[in-house]
Design a protein around this motif. Structure first.
Motif, PDB file in Angstrom:
ATOM      1  N   PHE A  60       0.846  -1.192   0.000  1.00 36.67           N
ATOM      2  CA  PHE A  60       0.000   0.000   0.000  1.00 36.67           C
ATOM      3  C   PHE A  60       0.879   1.239   0.000  1.00 36.67           C
ATOM      4  O   PHE A  60       1.901   1.292   0.682  1.00 36.67           O
ATOM      5  CB  PHE A  60      -0.901  -0.004   1.236  1.00 36.67           C
ATOM      6  N   GLN A  61       0.444   2.246  -0.734  1.00 34.12           N
ATOM      7  CA  GLN A  61       1.180   3.502  -0.727  1.00 34.12           C
ATOM      8  C   GLN A  61       0.237   4.648  -1.055  1.00 34.12           C
ATOM      9  O   GLN A  61      -0.820   4.456  -1.641  1.00 34.12           O
ATOM     10  CB  GLN A  61       2.336   3.458  -1.727  1.00 34.12           C
ATOM     11  N   ALA A  74      -1.096   8.829   0.332  1.00 32.64           N
ATOM     12  CA  ALA A  74      -1.726   9.464   1.496  1.00 32.64           C
ATOM     13  C   ALA A  74      -2.842  10.390   0.988  1.00 32.64           C
ATOM     14  O   ALA A  74      -2.749  10.918  -0.125  1.00 32.64           O
ATOM     15  CB  ALA A  74      -0.677  10.246   2.286  1.00 32.64           C
ATOM     16  N   ALA A  88      -3.931   5.043   1.598  1.00 32.81           N
ATOM     17  CA  ALA A  88      -2.975   4.252   0.824  1.00 32.81           C
ATOM     18  C   ALA A  88      -3.718   3.316  -0.125  1.00 32.81           C
ATOM     19  O   ALA A  88      -4.728   2.718   0.236  1.00 32.81           O
ATOM     20  CB  ALA A  88      -2.086   3.455   1.772  1.00 32.81           C
ATOM     21  N   ASN A 119       1.663   3.409   4.655  1.00 35.28           N
ATOM     22  CA  ASN A 119       2.026   4.023   3.382  1.00 35.28           C
ATOM     23  C   ASN A 119       3.508   3.737   3.151  1.00 35.28           C
ATOM     24  O   ASN A 119       4.374   4.333   3.798  1.00 35.28           O
ATOM     25  CB  ASN A 119       1.759   5.529   3.436  1.00 35.28           C
TER      26      ASN A 119
END
Lengths: 625, 294
Positions: free
Chosen positions: A519-520, A522, A525, B267
């Motif tokens: 997950f990435q 903001a 994610a 994240n």
């Protein structure tokens, strides 16, 4: 005669050394030692001063090298032997030490032996190492972790048909270790902190072995105890206390039966280790939560776990004819982790219902391997084999039971060939298949090749080696491929009585590609999929050269270079050294040495570079008497 | 030329003659250099014992009866010379006495034996560099003679401290072969992962086991000899290693549905989440937290 002895012993004593000190291998004094009564004594002691000047990352230096300034007993050696093999209390004492007096790598090895009666071996070691620090260490990373180990083993009646053994080992570790705090709910940030940890492990063992009608039977009983007492307290931010004592014990036994006869040899072993652990973790905290409200919380986890491990092995070797042998080995291993535990949580004085079950995990592995070998002549033999394993894994996790099996089949074949005099060739290959690997990086479709050529003449040894190990674990959804290749060549040459070289070069190539998902982004994610590619090309070069300068001095120069040309994570680590030893008289030598360490990483992970360089050295007197 | 002639003719001259034992004192006459320090050699106890049969005593215990050798005035063809023997003969000769120890019960099926590496490749009976075990060189140097690529691994920045003299190859390996087979690693407690001999705190059992540790072993994540990672991981950066398994795909893991995917709360562009074990500190197993946080 002394010259003859020196010629015989010096070449062996002058083999490559990797660290700059101690230099105790250089021969000093009469090799025959001194006769004291019924004993012959040979001993040497090397006292000196070590220094280190470090620039760059102190943390990385302390993690990788860690030599400091100070006076040391850099090395010592003592042997006492009875002259006729009939000493009153002992026939042999061998004592060697290294780095005593605060070197990061200290050890002492002792053997005391009386022919026919007993043999006692002791090994003591201490390693002060730097537990690699992180930015969060807050000064505590200045602590070193100290690791100590000692082993004692005594054998009674070592040359008789029935022998008795007893032993004791202890391992202790003191120093900082990471733990985390997350208060007051599981949405709160997790803070990593250092806690002081003390671990102690004690191992007691007794056993005996005896011979009966060509069979040798060995039985051993062991008891192991492990304790860990770690605690963390802070009053910064929140008032937090953690206590987490752990007690483990592993009693067990081992029995072995072996026998070798004209056309058959057998070897059987059975073992059992009944691991058990009892634990408590008590966390209590008072302070402001993430919304600024006053909170207090206590979490107590208690329980115990069992981990019995049972194994059995049986191998039969048949020699139906002189030229042919076949070995069949069957191994069974069973491991089971189960237990009971309780979880209690008090939040602002209110009990919360929380529970979790011990996560059962068991594994049973059965392996059968057969290998045949045919010797065509003294110069040529071939071998081949087949291995089959069956693994059953049972699991109970978060209320879900699961069971799976996987099977591995592998074949091997190889040849040993003395092509010409002094030239030995070895080639071996293996290919295997696993039908249900446990992880995405486990072996699925793999093969390996190992080959070596070695030429060995009186003063010259040449060697070359090639190895590869490939694995492909790609399936429909994900992909994983690993390819490792190793090339190496080495040479040792004693050109003259005063000159010798020792050098090697290795190239280790590894490339892997794996399917990953993470997950990435903001504030929310997003799931991202892709591949992780890792390529390493490691070049390692090693050179050592020894010179006898006249009759009184010996010079050793060495250089090691480790260079990863990447492209994933390139770095260079190299270390030249030089050591000079003067013979002052028959019993005394003066030594001095210098070693440089240079570490340079080029990938700059998280925009930090842990590069360092260090100039280290020592000066010492080696006294033999 | 005389030596060559002697060597060629001796077997013919001695054909049909029965050999006999002469005793070590006779050998000493022509081999004073060997005898000189022999009282320090563990094999000397066969002489000191005084009650062993001649075929197990002193020089002739290994080299066979020396009668013909003496009669011929020396020469390798008249004696059991190890330099002239094939690997299997060397192995058989040494095992005649040294097969008793438990540490050698697997020697016939060991990888060294398969590669024709036998006793005299590593041990030097008369010119030993170490008083214990009669090794031909200091142990690490001896192993590096063939395993140059392993030397390269121990020269990495992070490594088990073998070159520093703190550890030895035999702390983890038994060069005479092991039950576990591959790589000749010695097991802890006779049946467990060898790393547990020193890293005892990883043994468990834990309420929450990191299953791959138990099923695949330590080398699923670690390279024991040397690495560029401070914890001897297979990758210089921890998260790349973790993500290779934790991708949620395939039929892997405890219940055959894939290894847990990394958390959606992380994240991965944020560097703090890239240091997985900074928070998941109990990665080998935890009694208090299913995600190994404490």
């Amino acid at each position: 005669m002394k010259t003859l002895i020196a010629v015989l012993i010096l070449p062996a004593a002058l083999m490559a050394q990797d660290t700059v000190a101690p230099t105790a291998d250089e021969q000093t004094g009469p090799a025959r030692g001194e006769n004291v009564g019924d004993y012959n004594v040979v001993q040497s002691w090397e006292f000196g001063y070590r220094y280190a000047l470090v620039g760059g990352s102190q943390e990385e230096y302390r993690a990788d090298v860690n030599y400091h300034d100070g006076i040391r007993l850099l090395g010592s050696s003592l042997t006492v032997n009875s002259r006729d093999g009939h000493g009153r209390w002992f026939d042999e004492i061998v004592l060697t030490t290294q780095g005593l007096g605060n070197d990061p790598y200290e050890s002492a090895v002792l053997r005391v032996r009386k022919n026919k009666l007993y043999r006692y071996d002791m090994l003591w070691r201490q390693n002060d190492y730097f537990n690699p620090g992180y930015a969060i260490a807050g000064g505590e990373h200045l602590q070193d972790t100290v690791y100590r180990t000692q082993d004692h083993e005594i054998t009674l009646l070592p040359e008789s048909a029935i022998r008795f053994h007893a032993g004791y080992s202890r391992v202790t570790q003191d120093g900082p270790a990471l733990t985390t705090i997350q208060e007051f709910d599981n949405k709160s940030p997790v803070y990593p902190v250092f806690q002081n940890t003390r671990q102690q492990f004690d191992d007691y063992r007794v056993g005996a072995d005896g011979t009966f009608k060509g069979f040798r039977f060995t039985v051993q009983r062991r008891w192991e105890y492990f304790r860990e007492d770690s605690a963390y307290n802070t009053t910064q931010g929140i008032d937090f206390n953690r206590s987490a004592p752990y007690r483990g014990q592993t009693p067990g036994w081992m029995g072995n039966l072996t026998g070798e006869f004209k056309w058959v040899a057998i070897n059987a072993r059975a073992t059992y280790a009944g691991g058990r652990g009892d634990f408590i973790q008590n966390d209590s905290a008072t302070g402001l939560d993430r919304f600024g409200n006053m909170q207090n919380q206590q979490i107590v986890v208690t329980g115990n776990g069992d981990r019995p491990v049972t194994t059995g092995d049986f191998s039969v070797t048949l020699f139906p004819v002189d030229r042919f042998s076949i070995v069949n080995n069957t191994s069974v291993a069973n491991i089971r982790m189960s237990g009971n535990n309780a979880f209690a949580e008090l939040s602002n004085g209110t009990p919360l219902f929380n529970s979790t079950d011990f996560q059962l995990l068991t594994m049973r592995l059965v392996t059968n391997t057969s290998t045949g070998r045919y010797r065509f002549s003294k110069r040529l033999d071939v071998f081949g084999g087949f291995s089959y394993s069956d693994r059953l894994i049972q699991s109970y996790e978060f209320g879900t039971s699961a069971e799976q099996t996987n099977h591995t089949k592998a074949g091997t074949a190889g040849v040993n060939w003395i092509a010409v005099k002094n030239l030995r060739l070895h080639l071996e290959g293996e290919i295997g298949r696993n039908d249900n690997p446990f992880t995405p990086i486990s072996l699925r479709n793999y093969h390996a090749i190992r080959s070596r050529a070695q030429y060995r003449a009186r003063a010259l040894t040449l060697g070359a080696r090639y190895e590869e190990a490939y694995n492909n674990n790609s399936i429909q959804i994900t992909a994983y491929s690993s390819r490792a290749r190793t090339y190496s060549a080495d040479a040792s040459f004693a050109a003259r009585s005063w000159l010798s070289f020792d050098t090697s070069y290795s190239r280790l190539h590894l490339d892997t590609i794996g399917g990953i998902a993470f997950f990435q982004g903001a504030p929310f994610a997003q799931l991202t999929t892709g591949t992780s590619v890792y390529i390493s090309n490691l070049h390692a070069y090693n050179l050592g050269a020894r010179f006898a300068l006249g009759k009184r001095a010996d010079l050793y120069t060495g250089y090691t270079l480790t260079k990863d040309t990447g492209p994933s994570f390139p770095l260079t680590y190299h270390s030249p050294l030089v050591r000079l030893s003067f013979r002052i008289n028959e019993k005394l030598r003066y030594n001095l040495g210098y070693q440089y360490y240079g570490y340079h990483e080029q990938f700059g992970l998280f925009s930090t570079y842990e590069n360092f360089h260090a100039n280290t050295g020592y000066t010492s007197l080696l006294w033999s008497f | 030329m005389k030596l060559v002639l002697l060597a060629a003719l001796t077997p013919l001259l001695l054909a049909g003659q029965s050999n006999h034992y002469v005793g070590s004192q006779v050998c000493r006459t022509c081999h004073p250099d060997v005898w000189l320090n022999f009282n320090r050699n563990p094999h000397f106890q066969s002489i000191a014992s005084g009650d062993l049969p001649p075929e197990k005593t002193g020089c002739e215990g290994c080299h066979g009866p020396g009668g013909n050798h003496v009669a011929a005035g020396g020469g390798k063809p008249t004696i059991r010379a190890f330099s002239q023997m094939g690997p299997e003969q060397v192995l058989n000769a040494c095992l005649a006495c040294h097969s008793k120890d438990l540490s050698r019960v697997n020697i016939r099926r060991s990888e060294h034996t398969n590669a024709d590496v036998v006793c005299t490749n590593c041990h030097s009976i008369h010119k030993a560099a170490t008083p214990k075990f009669l090794l031909a060189k200091r142990q690490s140097e001896l192993c590096y003679t063939c395993h140059a690529s392993i030397r390269a691994q121990f020269e990495m920045p992070v490594k088990h401290r073998v070159n520093e003299g703190f550890m030895q190859c035999t702390d983890c390996h038994n060069p005479h072969g092991t039950f576990s087979g591959r790589k000749m690693v010695t097991e802890a407690f006779d049946n467990e992962e060898p790393c547990l001999k020193c890293h005892v705190d990883k043994r468990g059992p834990f309420v929450y086991e990191h299953a791959s540790v138990r099923i695949e072993g330590c080398m699923a994540c670690h390279v024991p000899h040397g690495s560029t990672n401070a914890k001897l991981l297979t990758r210089p950066v921890v998260f790349t290693m973790c993500l290779e398994c934790h991708n949620g795909a395939g039929t892997f893991g405890r219940d055959n549905t894939g290894v847990f995917l990394q958390s959606a709360s992380h994240n991965m562009q944020d560097p703090k989440y890239q240091k997985c074990t900074l928070c998941h500190v109990r990665i080998h197993g935890s009694n208090a937290d299913p995600t190994f946080l404490r």
